[in-house]
Design an enzyme around this catalytic site. Sequence first.
Site, mmCIF file in Angstrom:
data_model
loop_
_atom_site.group_PDB
_atom_site.id
_atom_site.type_symbol
_atom_site.label_atom_id
_atom_site.label_comp_id
_atom_site.label_asym_id
_atom_site.label_seq_id
_atom_site.Cartn_x
_atom_site.Cartn_y
_atom_site.Cartn_z
ATOM 1 N N LYS A 103 0.816 -1.217 0.000
ATOM 2 C CA LYS A 103 0.000 0.000 0.000
ATOM 3 C C LYS A 103 0.852 1.272 0.000
ATOM 4 C CE LYS A 103 -4.369 -1.807 1.743
ATOM 5 N NZ LYS A 103 -5.376 -1.796 2.828
ATOM 6 N N ARG A 123 -3.321 -9.948 5.317
ATOM 7 C CA ARG A 123 -3.797 -10.038 3.925
ATOM 8 C C ARG A 123 -2.689 -9.527 3.018
ATOM 9 N NH1 ARG A 123 -6.216 -6.452 0.307
ATOM 10 N NH2 ARG A 123 -7.804 -7.331 -1.090
#
Length: 270
Positions: free
Chosen positions: A215, A249
């Site tokens: 991210k 995740r």
Amino acid sequence: MFISGKEFDTNNKMYVMGILNVTKDSFSDGGKYTTLDAQLKQVEKMIKEGADIIDIGGESTRPGYIPVSAEDEIAVTCPIIEKVKTEFDITISLDTTKASVAEEGLKAGGHIINDVWGLKKDDKIADVIKKYDATTIIMHNRKEALYQDLFEGICQDLEESLQIAGNASIPKEKIILDPGIGFGKDTPMCLKTIDFMPRLIERFDYPWLMAASRKSVIGNTLNLPVDDRLEGTLAITARAFMDGCSFVRVHDVLPNKRLIDMLSAIKNAI
């Protein structure tokens, strides 16, 4: 907790959720897995590398994402859910905010609904989750990154989501929380959120998922492009493990799995 008939020892272990984006618009791997054959090969690869859960997403949630209709989302997610259900013994998560997509995905064989809006975007999704006795991942999110107090703001927002779950009679043992790294927070806020995970875990007695793979918090911190963020991801996975998160995740299953196994060995050494 039990998901898809399997026991997840969330008090003592960290489990790996492998990401399968079947949209062309994903920030990291958009367009790589748009055919059923490519999707199945990636699922098989992630399972061999140690994934405990496969998280399937049919709509990007990146900044500036292109909205997808429920019909289109169903069309790209349900076929792969059905195939994975048939061909592999693996827990399946569906990443969606839409009640109609959630219902079709659970009918197709999904076990978890991963909602990046914490049950707040579609007022029917909580009832669908309850109807199918599914597990849900409630992620923190808000429209604007404005807080008087970041920690208390996140807590308040999550409490609202948990109230929605309670109103729908979703049992506590069917709920996983996610602090929402990259959602409703700028980079400094994301770093602070990662840092105060022990406080969140202490405040909310639920299993927690850390979802920060590749991210922008990593890219902005290390000044790296999206495909060069493995070390940053691993650092966050390590911190999440040490803090007591139960799930992570990730896009890169194998290195994260090896990291977790090594940390587990150290933790459990006699």
